[in-house]
Design an enzyme around this catalytic site. Structure first.
Site, PDB file in Angstrom:
ATOM      1  N   ASP A   1       0.826  -1.208   0.000  1.00 24.70           N
ATOM      2  CA  ASP A   1       0.000   0.000   0.000  1.00 24.70           C
ATOM      3  C   ASP A   1       0.863   1.261   0.000  1.00 24.70           C
ATOM      4  O   ASP A   1       0.350   2.370  -0.113  1.00 24.70           O
ATOM      5  CB  ASP A   1      -0.987  -0.002   1.163  1.00 24.70           C
ATOM      6  CG  ASP A   1      -0.318  -0.093   2.533  1.00 24.70           C
ATOM      7  OD1 ASP A   1       0.921  -0.051   2.607  1.00 24.70           O
ATOM      8  OD2 ASP A   1      -1.051  -0.222   3.541  1.00 24.70           O
ATOM      9  N   SER A   2       2.192   1.092   0.065  1.00 26.78           N
ATOM     10  CA  SER A   2       3.107   2.228  -0.078  1.00 26.78           C
ATOM     11  C   SER A   2       2.954   2.890  -1.438  1.00 26.78           C
ATOM     12  O   SER A   2       3.369   4.037  -1.620  1.00 26.78           O
ATOM     13  CB  SER A   2       4.559   1.773   0.113  1.00 26.78           C
ATOM     14  OG  SER A   2       4.896   0.764  -0.832  1.00 26.78           O
TER      15      SER A   2
ATOM     16  N   ASP B   1      -0.568  -6.543  -0.077  1.00 25.66           N
ATOM     17  CA  ASP B   1      -0.986  -5.920   1.183  1.00 25.66           C
ATOM     18  C   ASP B   1      -2.509  -5.942   1.303  1.00 25.66           C
ATOM     19  O   ASP B   1      -3.230  -5.853   0.293  1.00 25.66           O
ATOM     20  CB  ASP B   1      -0.526  -4.471   1.237  1.00 25.66           C
ATOM     21  CG  ASP B   1       0.714  -4.277   2.103  1.00 25.66           C
ATOM     22  OD1 ASP B   1       0.975  -5.129   2.970  1.00 25.66           O
ATOM     23  OD2 ASP B   1       1.416  -3.265   1.904  1.00 25.66           O
TER      24      ASP B   1
ATOM     25  N   LYS C   1      -0.604  -9.889   3.040  1.00 24.96           N
ATOM     26  CA  LYS C   1       0.128  -9.414   4.214  1.00 24.96           C
ATOM     27  C   LYS C   1      -0.793  -8.557   5.071  1.00 24.96           C
ATOM     28  O   LYS C   1      -1.493  -7.681   4.548  1.00 24.96           O
ATOM     29  CB  LYS C   1       1.359  -8.606   3.808  1.00 24.96           C
ATOM     30  CG  LYS C   1       2.179  -8.082   5.004  1.00 24.96           C
ATOM     31  CD  LYS C   1       3.497  -7.492   4.557  1.00 24.96           C
ATOM     32  CE  LYS C   1       3.361  -6.153   3.888  1.00 24.96           C
ATOM     33  NZ  LYS C   1       2.850  -5.094   4.816  1.00 24.96           N
TER      34      LYS C   1
ATOM     35  N   GLU D   1      -1.072  -6.136   8.634  1.00 26.08           N
ATOM     36  CA  GLU D   1      -0.421  -5.436   9.736  1.00 26.08           C
ATOM     37  C   GLU D   1      -1.095  -5.810  11.053  1.00 26.08           C
ATOM     38  O   GLU D   1      -2.322  -5.793  11.159  1.00 26.08           O
ATOM     39  CB  GLU D   1      -0.475  -3.925   9.518  1.00 26.08           C
ATOM     40  CG  GLU D   1       0.315  -3.466   8.306  1.00 26.08           C
ATOM     41  CD  GLU D   1       0.406  -1.962   8.197  1.00 26.08           C
ATOM     42  OE1 GLU D   1       0.024  -1.254   9.169  1.00 26.08           O
ATOM     43  OE2 GLU D   1       0.859  -1.469   7.145  1.00 26.08           O
TER      44      GLU D   1
ATOM     45  N   GLU E   1       9.273  -4.524  10.922  1.00 26.98           N
ATOM     46  CA  GLU E   1       9.601  -3.180  10.447  1.00 26.98           C
ATOM     47  C   GLU E   1      10.026  -2.277  11.593  1.00 26.98           C
ATOM     48  O   GLU E   1       9.336  -2.169  12.608  1.00 26.98           O
ATOM     49  CB  GLU E   1       8.412  -2.550   9.710  1.00 26.98           C
ATOM     50  CG  GLU E   1       8.724  -1.154   9.201  1.00 26.98           C
ATOM     51  CD  GLU E   1       7.668  -0.584   8.265  1.00 26.98           C
ATOM     52  OE1 GLU E   1       7.820   0.586   7.840  1.00 26.98           O
ATOM     53  OE2 GLU E   1       6.702  -1.307   7.946  1.00 26.98           O
TER      54      GLU E   1
END
Length: 319
Positions: A67-68, A106, A137, A139, A216
């Protein structure tokens, strides 16, 4: 014959077909083979067909559609602003790139927080969208985070794993939860409790079935310890050398933007300056009328056709 076929693929127009022969994509078993052989796993983000092609040609093990892309490619102020449909558009573009890299996606903010059912449906949609998508992925907050997000995220990870959907858990600095973490800061560096929470969360992710854990902005001693204690690969970004592999944002690696890259990254080139210079050179050539060159960039017309054209238009002008 083969040379003739390759000649047919030579670019002649602005749009042209590509050779779409696709090699066998890597699987989780391939990643574990490197992990068991103690060979570092290479992972980089991609945003579209072009950046995915670069990552494939560079022979990276894993491509992450992160999502970056919201902030690095689409101009948003936060990764949380990108919508699911817009994100899926980029996932599809990346998956159209031929090559063997394992593709991971993501789960963007807002696509799974409402309910477990929503999260399951989002993950299924990604997996159904392209056979190239090998995992998602998520978070996950640590046990000492202010709002205890980890309870829900762990349940979702467990639900997905139980349905056969491969999951990588993301711990430490979780950008989607930057507000609850009071900003983009290193995690577990000032409190033993926080460091232990990251470790225990990583353990829980392994226990619920996650095939890998991303760390991270975690101190390298903590990351090394976690890696030693887990039996699944760890991927680091700002987590030091003692992990099973590394991931970076492609725009940081290539220097696509004029600003400096974060401390956790390394800028291997200056694509921004190079691109600006090349486009300026093109613009200067247009201004100086040195591009296009009719003999090199133009297309000819047969003399007989040209003569007939002049005759036709002269007749029409005379009417």
């Amino acid at each position: 014959m083969r040379g003739h076929c390759l000649k047919l693929l030579t670019r002649k127009y602005s749009s042209y077909p590509l050779n779409t022969s696709i090699s066998r994509p890597k699987t989780i078993a391939d990643l574990y083979a490197k992990y068991n052989a103690q060979q570092p796993i290479t992972m980089v983000t991609a945003y579209d067909f072009v950046t995915a092609n670069w990552a494939q040609a560079a022979e990276c093990d894993v491509i992450l559609v992160g999502d970056s892309l919201a902030t690095c490619a689409l101009g948003y102020e936060s990764t949380n602003q990108i919508g699911l449909e817009e994100f899926r558009y980029h996932v599809q573009a990346v998956c159209r790139s031929p090559g063997p890299a394992f593709v991971m996606v993501d789960m963007p903010f807002g696509s799974f927080e409402s309910s477990i059912q929503q999260g399951v449906e989002t993950a299924i949609a990604f997996m159904k969208g392209s056979p190239r998508v090998g995992a998602v992925k998520i978070e996950v907050g640590s046990a000492s985070s202010a709002f205890q997000e980890q309870d829900y995220s762990l349940k979702l990870a467990a639900e997905l794993c139980s349905r056969g959907i491969p999951v990588m858990g993301h711990v430490g600095l979780t950008p989607q939860r930057a507000h609850s973490l009071s900003g983009f800061k290193v995690q577990g560096s000032k409190s033993a409790e926080d460091a232990a929470a990251i470790y225990h969360t990583a353990q829980q992710l392994q226990n619920v079935g996650c095939f890998s854990v991303l760390l991270e902005c975690v101190p390298h001693k903590v990351s090394s310890y976690i890696t030693e204690k887990l039996s699944v690969p760890t991927i680091g970004i700002g987590a030091g050398l003692g992990v099973s592999g590394q991931v970076l944002v492609q725009s940081d690696v290539l220097g696509m933007a004029p600003h400096t890259v974060p401390k956790l990254a390394r800028k291997y080139g200056d694509l921004h300056s190079q691109s600006v210079g090349l486009i300026r050179q093109y613009a200067n050539d247009v201004t100086a009328r040195t591009f296009p060159d009719n003999s090199k960039n133009g297309f000819k017309i047969k003399d007989v056709v040209w003569a007939e054209f002049l005759e036709r238009v002269s007749c029409s002008n005379a009417k």
